[in-house]
Scaffold this motif. Structure first.
Motif, short mmCIF file in Angstrom:
data_model
loop_
_atom_site.label_atom_id
_atom_site.label_comp_id
_atom_site.label_asym_id
_atom_site.label_seq_id
_atom_site.Cartn_x
_atom_site.Cartn_y
_atom_site.Cartn_z
N PRO A 109 0.83 -1.21 0.00
CA PRO A 109 0.00 0.00 0.00
C PRO A 109 0.86 1.26 0.00
CG PRO A 109 0.12 -0.90 2.22
CD PRO A 109 0.84 -1.87 1.33
N TRP A 110 0.29 2.36 -0.48
CA TRP A 110 1.01 3.62 -0.50
C TRP A 110 1.46 4.04 0.90
CZ3 TRP A 110 3.98 6.70 -2.89
CH2 TRP A 110 4.20 7.99 -2.39
N GLU A 111 0.71 3.65 1.91
CA GLU A 111 1.08 4.00 3.28
C GLU A 111 2.46 3.47 3.65
OE1 GLU A 111 -1.84 2.79 2.36
OE2 GLU A 111 -3.12 4.54 2.76
N ASP A 112 2.93 2.43 2.96
CA ASP A 112 4.27 1.91 3.20
C ASP A 112 5.26 2.35 2.12
OD1 ASP A 112 3.73 0.58 5.58
OD2 ASP A 112 2.96 -1.17 4.53
N VAL A 113 4.75 2.68 0.94
CA VAL A 113 5.64 3.17 -0.13
C VAL A 113 6.13 4.58 0.21
CG1 VAL A 113 5.76 3.86 -2.55
CG2 VAL A 113 4.58 1.75 -1.92
N GLY A 114 5.22 5.42 0.68
CA GLY A 114 5.58 6.81 0.98
C GLY A 114 6.75 6.94 1.94
N PRO A 115 6.70 6.29 3.10
CA PRO A 115 7.82 6.38 4.03
C PRO A 115 9.13 5.84 3.46
CG PRO A 115 5.88 5.61 5.18
CD PRO A 115 5.54 5.62 3.72
N ALA A 116 9.05 4.79 2.63
CA ALA A 116 10.27 4.25 2.02
C ALA A 116 10.95 5.29 1.14
CB ALA A 116 9.95 2.99 1.21
N VAL A 117 10.16 6.01 0.37
CA VAL A 117 10.72 7.04 -0.51
C VAL A 117 11.20 8.24 0.31
CG1 VAL A 117 10.19 8.66 -2.38
CG2 VAL A 117 9.35 6.30 -2.49
N GLN A 118 10.43 8.63 1.33
CA GLN A 118 10.84 9.77 2.15
C GLN A 118 12.16 9.51 2.87
OE1 GLN A 118 8.21 10.82 5.39
NE2 GLN A 118 9.24 12.78 5.74
N VAL A 119 12.26 8.35 3.52
CA VAL A 119 13.45 8.06 4.31
C VAL A 119 14.64 7.76 3.41
CG1 VAL A 119 14.49 6.47 5.97
CG2 VAL A 119 12.12 7.20 6.27
N SER A 120 14.43 7.02 2.34
CA SER A 120 15.54 6.52 1.53
C SER A 120 16.01 7.48 0.45
CB SER A 120 15.15 5.19 0.88
OG SER A 120 14.67 4.27 1.84
N ALA A 121 15.14 8.40 0.02
CA ALA A 121 15.49 9.29 -1.09
C ALA A 121 15.34 10.77 -0.73
CB ALA A 121 14.63 8.97 -2.32
N TYR A 122 14.15 11.17 -0.34
CA TYR A 122 13.91 12.59 -0.06
C TYR A 122 14.82 13.12 1.05
CZ TYR A 122 11.54 16.89 1.32
OH TYR A 122 11.27 18.19 1.64
N SER A 123 15.16 12.24 1.99
CA SER A 123 15.99 12.69 3.11
C SER A 123 17.38 13.14 2.69
CB SER A 123 16.10 11.60 4.18
OG SER A 123 16.79 10.47 3.67
N LEU A 124 17.83 12.73 1.50
CA LEU A 124 19.12 13.25 1.01
C LEU A 124 19.04 14.77 0.86
CD1 LEU A 124 21.97 12.36 -0.04
CD2 LEU A 124 20.99 12.50 -2.34
N VAL A 125 17.88 15.25 0.42
CA VAL A 125 17.68 16.69 0.27
C VAL A 125 17.36 17.34 1.62
CG1 VAL A 125 16.24 18.48 -0.79
CG2 VAL A 125 16.91 16.47 -2.11
N SER A 126 16.45 16.74 2.39
CA SER A 126 16.06 17.38 3.65
C SER A 126 17.24 17.47 4.62
CB SER A 126 14.90 16.62 4.30
OG SER A 126 15.23 15.27 4.55
N LEU A 127 18.11 16.47 4.61
CA LEU A 127 19.29 16.52 5.46
C LEU A 127 20.26 17.59 4.99
CD1 LEU A 127 21.10 15.39 7.69
CD2 LEU A 127 21.82 13.58 6.13
N THR A 128 20.51 17.64 3.69
CA THR A 128 21.41 18.66 3.15
C THR A 128 20.88 20.06 3.40
OG1 THR A 128 22.12 17.11 1.42
CG2 THR A 128 22.61 19.43 1.06
N ARG A 129 19.59 20.23 3.18
CA ARG A 129 18.98 21.55 3.40
C ARG A 129 19.09 21.97 4.86
NH1 ARG A 129 13.91 20.71 1.18
NH2 ARG A 129 13.14 19.93 3.18
N ALA A 130 18.95 21.01 5.78
CA ALA A 130 19.00 21.35 7.20
C ALA A 130 20.35 21.92 7.61
CB ALA A 130 18.68 20.10 8.03
N VAL A 131 21.43 21.43 7.00
CA VAL A 131 22.77 21.89 7.39
C VAL A 131 23.39 22.82 6.35
CG1 VAL A 131 23.19 19.82 8.76
CG2 VAL A 131 23.90 19.86 6.35
N GLN A 132 22.61 23.23 5.37
CA GLN A 132 23.13 24.05 4.27
C GLN A 132 23.90 25.28 4.75
OE1 GLN A 132 20.12 24.78 1.37
NE2 GLN A 132 21.49 25.82 -0.08
N PRO A 133 23.42 26.00 5.78
CA PRO A 133 24.19 27.17 6.23
C PRO A 133 25.56 26.83 6.79
CG PRO A 133 21.92 27.25 7.04
CD PRO A 133 22.14 25.88 6.50
N MET A 134 25.76 25.58 7.21
CA MET A 134 27.04 25.17 7.80
C MET A 134 28.03 24.62 6.78
SD MET A 134 26.00 23.18 11.32
CE MET A 134 27.74 23.17 11.85
#
Length: 256
Positions: A109-134
């Motif tokens: 189900p999408w309820e399990d696909v969404g977290p897989a994509v968020q944690v495994s792929a989108y987080s590359l951007v969210s993590l980089t964005r979080a520390v971008q000023p540093m």
């Protein structure tokens, strides 16, 4: 003098001493880096135990890449140990083994696909964005993938998430390049990590690599993969970004 002498590195996603992230942290320290590692939740206790084997013992911070509050406070947490950041290692992935792996692709189900994509792929951007000023100029972001050019037995929605990660890496390279920040991935062969053991049927990968990798492959040795990550964190790849470096014994280049 090591190739990371004086550099400040965040290794996100260290759980066991078999984790690629753990071996990266170890080699990065040996090459002169100041390392901070992260994990979250119940896994923090495991991380806290294994990092005691490192010298010096790196600071451990809590970071759930799906939690906006964790991401918002990340610069402050890192600031307790360093005044800037030269590199990020994204050693983070997740898919529910009960529903998204092991041959259940058509029923996930999408309820399990969404977290897989968020944690495994989108987080590359969210993590980089979080520390971008540093991030210092000429800094480096390095993630880990399992070649998503093909479909693999049992890998299912994690394979889709890794394909998203590989595309995300290219776009991150595009948008961070003007700031002097590189983004690359290392595509490792199958390694006997905690994550791999959670995939039903994943032991079959070892048989494939044993038969087809021209250099051979040791699924218990994460050091070749970790060395590639450390090399990409260094200044030895100053004009390489958006790339996927294969560390898989050469299997990716072989036909049938």
């Amino acid at each position: 003098m090591g190739i990371l002498e004086g550099k400040n590195i965040l290794v996100a996603g260290v759980t066991m001493n078999t984790s690629i992230g753990y071996v990266v942290a170890k080699i990065a320290q040996e090459e002169g880096a100041n390392v901070v590692v992260s994990n979250f939740g119940r896994a923090m206790s495991l991380t806290n135990r294994v990092i005691k084997k490192l010298d010096p013992v790196p600071p451990l911070i809590e970071l759930d890449v799906t939690d906006e509050e964790h991401l918002a406070r990340l610069p402050e947490q890192l600031g307790e140990h360093m005044d800037h950041l030269d590199g990020i290692v994204h050693s983070i992935a997740f898919a529910n083994p009960e529903t998204a792996l092991g041959g259940k692709f058509m029923s996930t189900p999408w309820e399990d696909v969404g977290p897989a994509v968020q944690v495994s792929a989108y987080s590359l951007v969210s993590l980089t964005r979080a520390v971008q000023p540093m991030l210092a100029e000429k800094s480096s972001v390095v993630g880990l993938t399992f070649d998503a050019s093909f479909s693999w037995p049992a890998y299912d929605w994690m394979g889709v998430a890794k394909a998203a990660l590989e595309s995300t890496n290219r776009y991150l390279a595009r948008y961070m390049g003007p700031e002097g920040v590189r983004s690359n991935l290392v595509a490792a062969g199958p390694l006997d990590t905690l994550a791999k053991k959670a995939i039903p049927g994943a032991e079959a990968f070892n048989e494939v690599w044993g038969e087809r990798a021209p250099l051979g492959w040791n699924s218990k040795d994460a050091e070749p993969t970790a060395r590639a990550v450390v090399a990409l964190l260094s200044d030895w790849f100053p004009a390489t970004t958006g790339e996927i470096i294969h560390v898989d014994g050469g299997l990716h280049a072989m036909g049938a």
